[in-house]
Design an enzyme around this catalytic site. Sequence first.
Site, PDB file in Angstrom:
ATOM      1  N   GLU A 294       0.809  -1.216   0.000  1.00  0.00           N
ATOM      2  CA  GLU A 294       0.000   0.000   0.000  1.00  0.00           C
ATOM      3  C   GLU A 294       0.844   1.269   0.000  1.00  0.00           C
ATOM      4  O   GLU A 294       0.636   2.163  -0.839  1.00  0.00           O
ATOM      5  CB  GLU A 294      -0.961  -0.002   1.184  1.00  0.00           C
ATOM      6  CG  GLU A 294      -1.884   1.212   1.242  1.00  0.00           C
ATOM      7  CD  GLU A 294      -2.797   1.288   0.025  1.00  0.00           C
ATOM      8  OE1 GLU A 294      -2.842   2.355  -0.616  1.00  0.00           O
ATOM      9  OE2 GLU A 294      -3.439   0.282  -0.287  1.00  0.00           O
ATOM     10  N   ASP A 298       0.900   4.209  -2.991  1.00  0.00           N
ATOM     11  CA  ASP A 298       0.518   5.594  -2.692  1.00  0.00           C
ATOM     12  C   ASP A 298       1.641   6.573  -3.019  1.00  0.00           C
ATOM     13  O   ASP A 298       1.423   7.615  -3.652  1.00  0.00           O
ATOM     14  CB  ASP A 298       0.152   5.728  -1.213  1.00  0.00           C
ATOM     15  CG  ASP A 298      -1.085   4.944  -0.835  1.00  0.00           C
ATOM     16  OD1 ASP A 298      -1.822   4.530  -1.744  1.00  0.00           O
ATOM     17  OD2 ASP A 298      -1.320   4.750   0.374  1.00  0.00           O
ATOM     18  N   SER A 548      -7.570   2.480  -3.569  1.00  0.00           N
ATOM     19  CA  SER A 548      -6.400   2.987  -2.862  1.00  0.00           C
ATOM     20  C   SER A 548      -5.390   3.574  -3.836  1.00  0.00           C
ATOM     21  O   SER A 548      -4.541   4.372  -3.432  1.00  0.00           O
ATOM     22  CB  SER A 548      -5.756   1.876  -2.028  1.00  0.00           C
ATOM     23  OG  SER A 548      -5.420   0.770  -2.845  1.00  0.00           O
ATOM     24  N   ASP A 591     -17.628  11.867 -17.914  1.00  0.00           N
ATOM     25  CA  ASP A 591     -18.723  11.038 -17.423  1.00  0.00           C
ATOM     26  C   ASP A 591     -18.448   9.554 -17.706  1.00  0.00           C
ATOM     27  O   ASP A 591     -18.029   9.190 -18.814  1.00  0.00           O
ATOM     28  CB  ASP A 591     -20.028  11.461 -18.094  1.00  0.00           C
ATOM     29  CG  ASP A 591     -21.256  10.979 -17.345  1.00  0.00           C
ATOM     30  OD1 ASP A 591     -21.098  10.392 -16.261  1.00  0.00           O
ATOM     31  OD2 ASP A 591     -22.370  11.191 -17.855  1.00  0.00           O
ATOM     32  N   VAL A 592     -18.659   8.718 -16.711  1.00  0.00           N
ATOM     33  CA  VAL A 592     -18.480   7.272 -16.854  1.00  0.00           C
ATOM     34  C   VAL A 592     -19.872   6.649 -16.852  1.00  0.00           C
ATOM     35  O   VAL A 592     -20.599   6.744 -15.860  1.00  0.00           O
ATOM     36  CB  VAL A 592     -17.628   6.698 -15.715  1.00  0.00           C
ATOM     37  CG1 VAL A 592     -17.459   5.180 -15.880  1.00  0.00           C
ATOM     38  CG2 VAL A 592     -16.261   7.376 -15.662  1.00  0.00           C
ATOM     39  N   GLY A 610     -24.268  11.427 -15.829  1.00  0.00           N
ATOM     40  CA  GLY A 610     -24.256  12.243 -14.621  1.00  0.00           C
ATOM     41  C   GLY A 610     -23.696  11.467 -13.447  1.00  0.00           C
ATOM     42  O   GLY A 610     -23.005  10.458 -13.604  1.00  0.00           O
ATOM     43  N   ASP A 612     -23.291   8.990 -10.350  1.00  0.00           N
ATOM     44  CA  ASP A 612     -23.790   7.680  -9.951  1.00  0.00           C
ATOM     45  C   ASP A 612     -22.974   7.172  -8.766  1.00  0.00           C
ATOM     46  O   ASP A 612     -21.849   7.643  -8.532  1.00  0.00           O
ATOM     47  CB  ASP A 612     -23.741   6.679 -11.114  1.00  0.00           C
ATOM     48  CG  ASP A 612     -22.353   6.531 -11.718  1.00  0.00           C
ATOM     49  OD1 ASP A 612     -21.439   6.065 -11.008  1.00  0.00           O
ATOM     50  OD2 ASP A 612     -22.172   6.876 -12.894  1.00  0.00           O
TER      51      ASP A 612
END
Length: 633
Positions: A294, A298, A548, A591-592, A610, A612
Site C-alpha cells: 500500500e 501511494d 487505494s 462522465d463514466v 451524470g 452515480d
Amino acid sequence: MLAFLSLSLLCLSFALFRQASSKLSPLILHERRSHIPSRWLLARKHDASAVLRLRFGLKQSNIHKLEDYLYDISDPNSSNFGKHWTPAEVAKTFAPSVETVRVVHEWLTENGIPSESLKISASRSWIEVNTTVEEAEKLIHSDYHVYRHEYGQEQVACNEYYLPEHVAPHVDIVTPSVHFDAPIRPKPMTRDTALMKSDITVVNTTYPGVGHCDTQISLDCLRALYNFHYSPSKSSLNSFAIVEYTPQTFNQSDMDLFFTNYSIPELVGRPPFQVSIDGGYQQTFNQSFDYVGEPQLDLQYGMGLVTSKLNVTLYQVGDAVNPNTSFNNFLDALDGSYCTYEGGDDPTTDAIYPDRQPGGYNACGTAKPAAVISTSYGYNEADLTSFYATRQCSEYAKLGLMGVTVLYSSGDSGVAGNGQQCLNDDGTQSANGTRFNPSFPASCPFVTSVGATQIVAGNSVSDPEVAASRVTAGGVFYSGGGFSNVFGIPNYQKDVVATYLENFETNNFTSAAYNSSGNSRGFPDVAVNGAAYVVAADGEFILEWGTSASSPTMGSILAMINDARIAVGKGTIGFINPTIYSSSFRTAFNDVTSGSNPGCGTEGFTCSSGWDPITGLGTPNFEKLKELWLALP
C-alpha cells in the site's frame, strides 16, 4: 444581616436542591450496540479492579452550524469563498459551553469522583478520569467485557450505557463503551502464505508511453487519461500529504527502482518528507508485500505525478508499542481540540497517547495540515456507532474550514463492506447478508470520496473508461459506492442523487437492500483509474488494483491545481465538494456511463449519465478544472 442570612439560606437551599435533583435525575439510554462487529469474539468479563481511562466527549458549541460555516467558505457562489479559518478560530467556535463543562463535572464529583482526579482538556471538549471497571460500571450502568479479534488483539467494550437525563444532552460519547474499530494492522503473513497470493501479478516487462495502458497503468497513462501535463512552481506554500499507518511502510530501494525505471532521476534517493505522528516510523522487521504494497503504491504515484518540485509529505502514524492506531490518532496531531491524551479518542478503538513506554510519543495538534491529504484506508459504517462516526466526520469538516482537502478511497468491494461483509436485517454483518454495507469515512459528507475506473481491454487512453471490475480466484474488486445509513444528504448533491434515483432501475434487488430514501449521502464523489498500476514492491514490479490507487492520484491532481492558484496569488481550494457539484464544474469531469459495483449477492448499482454511486461525477480533466478554479477568487 437578616437579608444576608436569608440570601445565604436561599443559596444553600438551591444548592442542596440542585444536588438532590441531580442525583435523582432518571437514567436514559445513551448508546447501545446491536451486535459485535465481524471478526470480534467475546473473550471474558473484564476484571472489576482493572483501571479504565474513562472519557466523556462533551457536546460542542455551534456544531449545528458547522455545515453552514463550511459551505459559506467553500461554495463558489458565496462572497466568503476561500476565506478559510485559522485553527484558533475553529477551536474557539466549537468549544463546549461553560454550562456543559459544569454539568458533567458536577455529576462526576457528586458520584464520588474527586474533583482533583478529573482532567479537562485545554479545548474543554473532553473530561477524563482514571477509574476502576467496577466504578465505571456503576457510574454509567454498564458491564465491561474484553473482546478478542481473530488476529489476537484485545479491546474493552460494553453493550450499552446510560446517563442521567440532565447530563445526556451535554455528552456526545463516552469511551470506552460500545465503539469498535476494525484494526488497521494487517494479519502477519509472508508473501508465500498470503491470502491474495494468486492476485499478485509480477510484471517482467514495463512499457513507457501510453501503448499498453489497458494492461499496465503508469504515470504516462494517468497523465494522458486526465489531461494532466503540468510543471509545478515549487511554491513553499503548497503541500500534499499521504497517510500511512505503522506497520505499513515504504522501502526506499523499491522507490528508487520505480523512479529509475520511469526516468525520474531527481526522485531517486529522495524519500518523502516524513512527519512522525504518535511515534510513526518506517519499520524494518517485515518488508513483505503485505506491509509495503500500500505505501509503495501511494507514494510512487503520489510523488511521481507531482515531480520533485513538490516534496510530498508522509504522515506516518503509530509506533511499535501501540500499533493499533486509527484515524482519530491522526486527527489528534492536526487538531488539538480532538486530542487523545486530553480525552478525545476511544481507547477501545484508538491507541492511547502519550505513550509512556520507551519509544512512546506525545502528539496533539503538532502537525500542520497539508493542503491536500489522501488516505487509502477505511472501515464499514456498521463497525461504528452513529455518534462515533458523526463526531469524527465533524473533524473532517473542521479541516475543510481550515482550507484542507480531505480525500478517502471509496472501498474495493462494490456495495458490500470490507471483506465482502454485508448487512443482515438486524444490523449484524456477514458474508451472507443481503443489505448493502457503506464504507466510512468515504460516506462522510465532509470528505471527497474517490472511486475507481479502468480502461477496457484493447482500448486506449482516448477511449471512455468504465467502472473498475476484477474477479480472480483470490477475490473481487469493484469500485465501492452507495448510500450512507448514518449521514443525511448534503445540499451540494441533492439534485444529482434525486436524478439518479428517479432513473435507476434495480437489477436483482429491491429498494430494501439499501437506503433508498433519497435523503442520505451518496458516494463516491469522483473517480480515477484504479486498475493494474505498475508498482515496485519487494524488489520487483507487480500490478496493483484498488480505489487505494485512485485516491492519491486524485490528490496529486488537486495539489497541482493548488499550485496554479498559489502561483497567481490565490489560496488553496479547501473542501471541494460544493464546487465540483456546481453546474459549471460538472462539465470538467469525464462522465463514466458503463459498469456496475456488484456485492451482497446482487449486481449492485449501475453507471449512468451524470453522477452515480460507483464513479461519482466521473474522472477529472485537469486542464478544465484548473481553468475553472483559477477563475474563482
